[in-house]
Design a protein around this motif. Structure first.
Motif, PDB file in Angstrom:
ATOM      1  N   GLU A   1       0.844  -1.198   0.000  1.00  0.00           N
ATOM      2  CA  GLU A   1       0.000   0.000   0.000  1.00  0.00           C
ATOM      3  C   GLU A   1       0.875   1.242   0.000  1.00  0.00           C
ATOM      4  OE1 GLU A   1      -3.127   1.936   3.106  1.00  0.00           O
ATOM      5  OE2 GLU A   1      -3.577  -0.114   2.407  1.00  0.00           O
ATOM      6  N   VAL A   2       0.621   2.145  -0.983  1.00  0.00           N
ATOM      7  CA  VAL A   2       1.336   3.406  -1.066  1.00  0.00           C
ATOM      8  C   VAL A   2       0.365   4.538  -0.737  1.00  0.00           C
ATOM      9  CG1 VAL A   2       3.102   2.560  -2.642  1.00  0.00           C
ATOM     10  CG2 VAL A   2       0.972   3.450  -3.591  1.00  0.00           C
ATOM     11  N   HIS A   3       0.826   5.779  -0.844  1.00  0.00           N
ATOM     12  CA  HIS A   3       0.005   6.888  -0.351  1.00  0.00           C
ATOM     13  C   HIS A   3      -1.172   7.180  -1.273  1.00  0.00           C
ATOM     14  CE1 HIS A   3      -0.786  10.419   2.093  1.00  0.00           C
ATOM     15  NE2 HIS A   3      -0.937  11.112   0.986  1.00  0.00           N
ATOM     16  N   GLY A   4      -0.962   7.081  -2.595  1.00  0.00           N
ATOM     17  CA  GLY A   4      -2.021   7.406  -3.537  1.00  0.00           C
ATOM     18  C   GLY A   4      -1.905   6.566  -4.785  1.00  0.00           C
ATOM     19  N   SER A   5      -1.837   7.215  -5.946  1.00  0.00           N
ATOM     20  CA  SER A   5      -1.707   6.485  -7.210  1.00  0.00           C
ATOM     21  C   SER A   5      -0.514   7.049  -7.979  1.00  0.00           C
ATOM     22  CB  SER A   5      -2.986   6.616  -8.038  1.00  0.00           C
ATOM     23  OG  SER A   5      -2.915   5.808  -9.194  1.00  0.00           O
ATOM     24  N   PRO A   6       0.726   6.740  -7.538  1.00  0.00           N
ATOM     25  CA  PRO A   6       1.918   7.360  -8.118  1.00  0.00           C
ATOM     26  C   PRO A   6       2.404   6.638  -9.371  1.00  0.00           C
ATOM     27  CG  PRO A   6       2.573   5.928  -6.338  1.00  0.00           C
ATOM     28  CD  PRO A   6       1.066   5.864  -6.401  1.00  0.00           C
ATOM     29  N   MET A   7       3.196   7.361 -10.153  1.00  0.00           N
ATOM     30  CA  MET A   7       3.943   6.774 -11.262  1.00  0.00           C
ATOM     31  C   MET A   7       5.253   6.247 -10.687  1.00  0.00           C
ATOM     32  SD  MET A   7       5.227   8.653 -14.748  1.00  0.00           S
ATOM     33  CE  MET A   7       5.983   7.716 -16.079  1.00  0.00           C
TER      34      MET A   7
ATOM     35  N   THR B   1       1.623  11.754  -9.815  1.00  0.00           N
ATOM     36  CA  THR B   1       0.484  10.889  -9.556  1.00  0.00           C
ATOM     37  C   THR B   1      -0.537  10.980 -10.680  1.00  0.00           C
ATOM     38  OG1 THR B   1      -0.703  12.612  -8.324  1.00  0.00           O
ATOM     39  CG2 THR B   1       0.780  11.180  -7.068  1.00  0.00           C
ATOM     40  N   PHE B   2      -1.425   9.988 -10.710  1.00  0.00           N
ATOM     41  CA  PHE B   2      -2.508   9.976 -11.698  1.00  0.00           C
ATOM     42  C   PHE B   2      -3.355  11.225 -11.517  1.00  0.00           C
ATOM     43  CE2 PHE B   2      -6.782   8.885 -13.112  1.00  0.00           C
ATOM     44  CZ  PHE B   2      -6.523   8.435 -14.399  1.00  0.00           C
TER      45      PHE B   2
ATOM     46  N   ASP C   1       0.816  18.337  -3.325  1.00  0.00           N
ATOM     47  CA  ASP C   1       0.245  17.931  -2.046  1.00  0.00           C
ATOM     48  C   ASP C   1       0.588  16.492  -1.671  1.00  0.00           C
ATOM     49  OD1 ASP C   1      -1.046  20.422  -1.737  1.00  0.00           O
ATOM     50  OD2 ASP C   1      -2.711  19.754  -3.000  1.00  0.00           O
ATOM     51  N   TYR C   2       1.364  15.831  -2.509  1.00  0.00           N
ATOM     52  CA  TYR C   2       1.655  14.412  -2.280  1.00  0.00           C
ATOM     53  C   TYR C   2       2.997  14.279  -1.549  1.00  0.00           C
ATOM     54  CZ  TYR C   2       1.584   9.399  -3.469  1.00  0.00           C
ATOM     55  OH  TYR C   2       1.544   8.026  -3.427  1.00  0.00           O
ATOM     56  N   PRO C   3       3.057  13.549  -0.440  1.00  0.00           N
ATOM     57  CA  PRO C   3       4.327  13.430   0.289  1.00  0.00           C
ATOM     58  C   PRO C   3       5.340  12.585  -0.479  1.00  0.00           C
ATOM     59  CG  PRO C   3       2.656  11.998   1.247  1.00  0.00           C
ATOM     60  CD  PRO C   3       1.943  12.831   0.211  1.00  0.00           C
ATOM     61  N   ALA C   4       6.600  12.979  -0.387  1.00  0.00           N
ATOM     62  CA  ALA C   4       7.690  12.220  -1.007  1.00  0.00           C
ATOM     63  C   ALA C   4       8.308  11.321   0.051  1.00  0.00           C
ATOM     64  CB  ALA C   4       8.736  13.172  -1.580  1.00  0.00           C
ATOM     65  N   ARG C   5       8.451  10.038  -0.283  1.00  0.00           N
ATOM     66  CA  ARG C   5       8.991   9.113   0.707  1.00  0.00           C
ATOM     67  C   ARG C   5       9.576   7.882   0.006  1.00  0.00           C
ATOM     68  NH1 ARG C   5       3.616   6.453   3.563  1.00  0.00           N
ATOM     69  NH2 ARG C   5       2.706   5.572   1.663  1.00  0.00           N
ATOM     70  N   ILE C   6      10.450   7.200   0.728  1.00  0.00           N
ATOM     71  CA  ILE C   6      11.067   5.960   0.260  1.00  0.00           C
ATOM     72  C   ILE C   6      10.692   4.852   1.226  1.00  0.00           C
ATOM     73  CG2 ILE C   6      13.232   4.783  -0.255  1.00  0.00           C
ATOM     74  CD1 ILE C   6      14.475   7.478  -0.879  1.00  0.00           C
TER      75      ILE C   6
ATOM     76  N   ASP D   1      12.708  15.143   0.894  1.00  0.00           N
ATOM     77  CA  ASP D   1      12.240  16.371   0.251  1.00  0.00           C
ATOM     78  C   ASP D   1      11.610  16.035  -1.098  1.00  0.00           C
ATOM     79  OD1 ASP D   1      13.095  17.983   2.324  1.00  0.00           O
ATOM     80  OD2 ASP D   1      15.069  18.349   1.413  1.00  0.00           O
ATOM     81  N   PRO D   2      10.629  16.820  -1.538  1.00  0.00           N
ATOM     82  CA  PRO D   2       9.956  16.535  -2.813  1.00  0.00           C
ATOM     83  C   PRO D   2      10.952  16.463  -3.972  1.00  0.00           C
ATOM     84  CG  PRO D   2       8.728  18.170  -1.581  1.00  0.00           C
ATOM     85  CD  PRO D   2      10.022  17.969  -0.839  1.00  0.00           C
TER      86      PRO D   2
END
Length: 496
Positions: A205-211, A230-231, A286-291, A309-310
């Motif tokens: 599970e990720v935060h949203g619908s990313p590329m 993101t989509f 508005d989408y958080p950047a994370r690994i 950081d984004p």
């Protein structure tokens, strides 16, 4: 059969001009001229793929969406035996060329255009975001869609495969991270065995619908890049008539990740309700950047997330475990598809290291080289292990230049080789010398376009010195494209 398609007319779109312009003919040439000396141990094919539109897609065309064309050179006994270029025959491509459809393509069929590699006796053309891979013959003709012996999930909302699998050098298996906008906030980590069947698949599970174009692999972990491209429903419905646009967007909001509609309907909505495809992904402030770090044998809910950081990352160089940390080297873009919507041109892309501390849960970012670059590669016998060297192509104003870079990460130095005025490099992959003892004993192999000649070459450089080893002269032009790999004969351990 060899096909010639009428050329595309002049365009204001940079991704349809100069060396981005598609070639319009399939060629076969044998006994190619060679300058220098090809290493005698090279026995295999150099393969590379990229977008090559069949028709005139218009000035809004996105570089990533052209039908795929594979270019290959067969090397053996110090000779260049042949060159071939072939469109990948998806159903639409086969129909346009007046040929029968190969296999049984699904509704989300697409002529794979992003990566080409060899595994388990198959040559595979790959693309991301839900479409299936395509199998090719040794001579690059299309066999048809490949579902890995029925083990590739194909239900509505499930991913196809991925554009960027990474091979575990100990087992030979391919590890991949697959995504699709139809799956909403779920991506799939899979392992493709040496029998050509997927033996493990785990939802994350990720935060949203990313590329998610790429990921990384260590000996113990999977590295997941959940970043703010993101989509975008607004982009996906831009061509829908204004009066019904709110209704269509409402349907999409309900569909993403749940899919109550048939795949043909979903596929049409994803094209904005028209037959003109667009890439429905955009920078999301508005989408958080994370690994994310997931143990390779764990369930998806075991992932740990590290905020950064984004930024956006198309390609990782490599990653490895270092005690209680995971080290990930990437090419970092400051953002993507924010102001430039038809290709990756949002500022310099630089080599960057993220060190993820598993004890504190914190990420540390450090710059390794500030030159704009892309297509990083390493000695893939060291995938997931500590690496010293990396190679990349220098970019100028968002497009490939004439520079090949060699990074020594132990000394923090970078060597740069200019190939010459009017030369345009594409991705170079590392092919090791079987008798070599050092990490950089081998050659770099990649296509180079000569603008003055209007033709391309397969160039081989010494990986340690960046000096010329050999040049194979090709009969035509290889357009700017994506990923290429060496596919040796008699083994499936091709570079990925």
């Amino acid at each position: 059969m060899t096909h010639t398609i009428d050329p595309i007319t002049s365009s204001t779109n940079r991704y349809l001009r100069d060396n981005f312009a598609p070639v319009r003919e399939e060629l076969t040439a044998t006994d190619l001229a060679v300058t220098g000396r090809l290493p005698a141990h090279l026995d295999g094919r150099y393969l590379r793929i990229g977008p090559n539109p069949l028709d005139d897609p218009g000035d809004q065309h996105h570089w990533f969406l052209g039908e795929g064309m594979v270019h290959g050179v067969r090397l053996r006994d110090g000779q260049a035996q042949w060159y071939r270029n072939r469109w990948v025959r998806s159903a639409d491509v086969a129909d346009a060329l007046g040929e029968p459809v190969r296999g049984t393509p699904g509704e989300l069929d697409f002529a794979a255009n992003t990566n080409v590699l060899q595994h388990a006796g198959r040559t595979l053309a790959l693309v991301e975001a839900g479409a299936p891979p395509y199998e090719l013959t040794h001579e690059l003709d299309t066999v048809g869609p490949c579902d890995f012996g029925g083990t590739l999930p194909s239900l509505p909302g499930r991913p196809g495969y991925a554009a960027h699998p990474h091979r575990d050098p100990d087992t030979g298996e391919l590890h991949a991270l697959s995504y699709s906008w139809m799956r909403g906030n779920k991506v799939a980590y899979s392992v493709l065995g040496n029998d050509g069947r997927i033996r493990r698949s785990v939802d994350i599970e990720v935060h949203g619908s990313p590329m998610m174009h790429d990921f990384a692999l260590t000996e113990r972990h999977v590295v997941i890049l959940d970043l703010p491209v993101t989509f975008d429903i607004a982009m996906a419905t831009a061509d829908v008539p204004r009066l019904i646009r709110p209704l269509v967007r409402g349907v999409l909001n309900r569909v993403i990740g749940r899919n109550p509609l048939p795949e043909p309907v979903i596929a049409r909505i994803a094209r904005g309700g028209s037959d003109e495809p667009s890439l429905p992904y955009r920078w999301n402030r508005d989408y958080p950047a994370r690994i994310g770090i997931l143990p390779r044998d764990a369930d998806g809910d075991a992932v740990r997330w590290f905020e950064i950081d984004p930024c956006y990352v198309f390609h990782t160089l490599n990653a490895y475990d270092d005690g209680d940390s995971v080290v990930v080297d990437v090419v970092r873009h400051p953002r993507m598809f924010d102001t430039v919507l038809n290709g990756p041109d949002e500022g310099p892309a630089v080599l960057t290291r993220f060190t993820l501390d598993l004890r504190t849960g914190r990420a540390h970012e450090s710059g390794l080289d500030q030159r704009s670059q892309e297509f990083p590669r390493h000695d893939e016998r060291l995938t997931g292990r500590r690496h010293r060297y990396g190679w990349a192509v220098g970019f100028e104003d968002g497009v490939p230049g004439d520079t090949v870079l060699r990074h020594d990460l132990a000394t923090g130095t970078t060597d740069a080789r200019r190939l010459g005025s009017g030369m345009e490099a594409s991705e170079f992959c590392f092919v090791p010398d079987p008798d070599g003892t050092a990490e950089d004993d081998g050659v770099l192999m990649g296509y180079v376009h000569d603008r003055a000649e209007g033709r391309s070459q397969l160039r081989l450089l010494d990986a340690a010195t960046l000096e010329d080893v050999a040049t194979v002269h090709l009969p035509g032009r290889v357009p700017a494209g994506f990923h290429g790999n060496w596919a040796p004969e008699g083994t499936d351990l091709a570079d990925v």
